[in-house]
Design an enzyme around this catalytic site. Sequence first.
Site, short mmCIF file in Angstrom:
data_model
loop_
_atom_site.label_atom_id
_atom_site.label_comp_id
_atom_site.label_asym_id
_atom_site.label_seq_id
_atom_site.Cartn_x
_atom_site.Cartn_y
_atom_site.Cartn_z
N HIS A 105 39.76 7.97 -37.04
CA HIS A 105 38.47 7.24 -36.77
C HIS A 105 38.11 6.48 -37.85
CE1 HIS A 105 37.86 9.66 -32.84
NE2 HIS A 105 38.87 8.74 -32.78
N GLU A 107 35.32 7.31 -39.43
CA GLU A 107 34.69 8.21 -40.45
C GLU A 107 35.67 8.73 -41.19
OE1 GLU A 107 34.27 7.49 -36.95
OE2 GLU A 107 32.86 8.73 -36.50
N CYS A 135 32.34 11.86 -32.79
CA CYS A 135 33.18 12.78 -31.99
C CYS A 135 32.87 14.31 -33.18
CB CYS A 135 34.59 12.45 -31.77
SG CYS A 135 35.90 12.80 -33.08
N CYS A 138 35.09 14.35 -36.04
CA CYS A 138 34.74 13.40 -37.25
C CYS A 138 33.41 14.23 -37.63
CB CYS A 138 34.39 12.13 -36.91
SG CYS A 138 35.90 10.97 -36.57
#
Length: 176
Positions: A105, A107, A135, A138
């Site tokens: 992701h 992040e 999420c 993350c």
Amino acid sequence: MTKPADFNFSTKLLQWCSNFPLSETERPNWDEYFLLVAFMVSRRSSCLRRKVGAVIVKDKDIISSGYNGAPTPQKNCIEIGNCYRDRHGIKSGTQLERCRASGSHAESNAIALAAKNGHSTQNATLYLYGHSFICNVCRGIIANSRIKRVFHLSEEGNVKIFDIKEDWAINSLDVE
């Protein structure tokens, strides 16, 4: 300098910038500026579903950026030409492990790149553009990297500011 015949990015960018809602004497504040950078980073995403970009800032300096997409050695959805999750009717926000970008992701990619390049993320701020929530994986990576704050601008235009110590002290699974 010559440019390729199909290179029209500068025209599109100029049109977008001319519509930006600031007068010639106004300037975005630092948070707006870094959120705009996160938006531009999101345009590099190789995800067919959602474009997400992250920028990590320390002392008003960008130390890292990342976008969502498949891990470096793997083919991404754009290269393959389809989204596994779309093909299998997987609802957004569920079964995240069944995604080419799982573990990649925006992040987590920004944090990994900061680590790769020897930049401490302690007390930094993460600016994030895209999707409507962060999420749990993350969130854990952000908290463990000692990032202090997160400015999250969703695709819908909502801005949420998180102080990690205060706002994420309780796991989201314990809040119902």
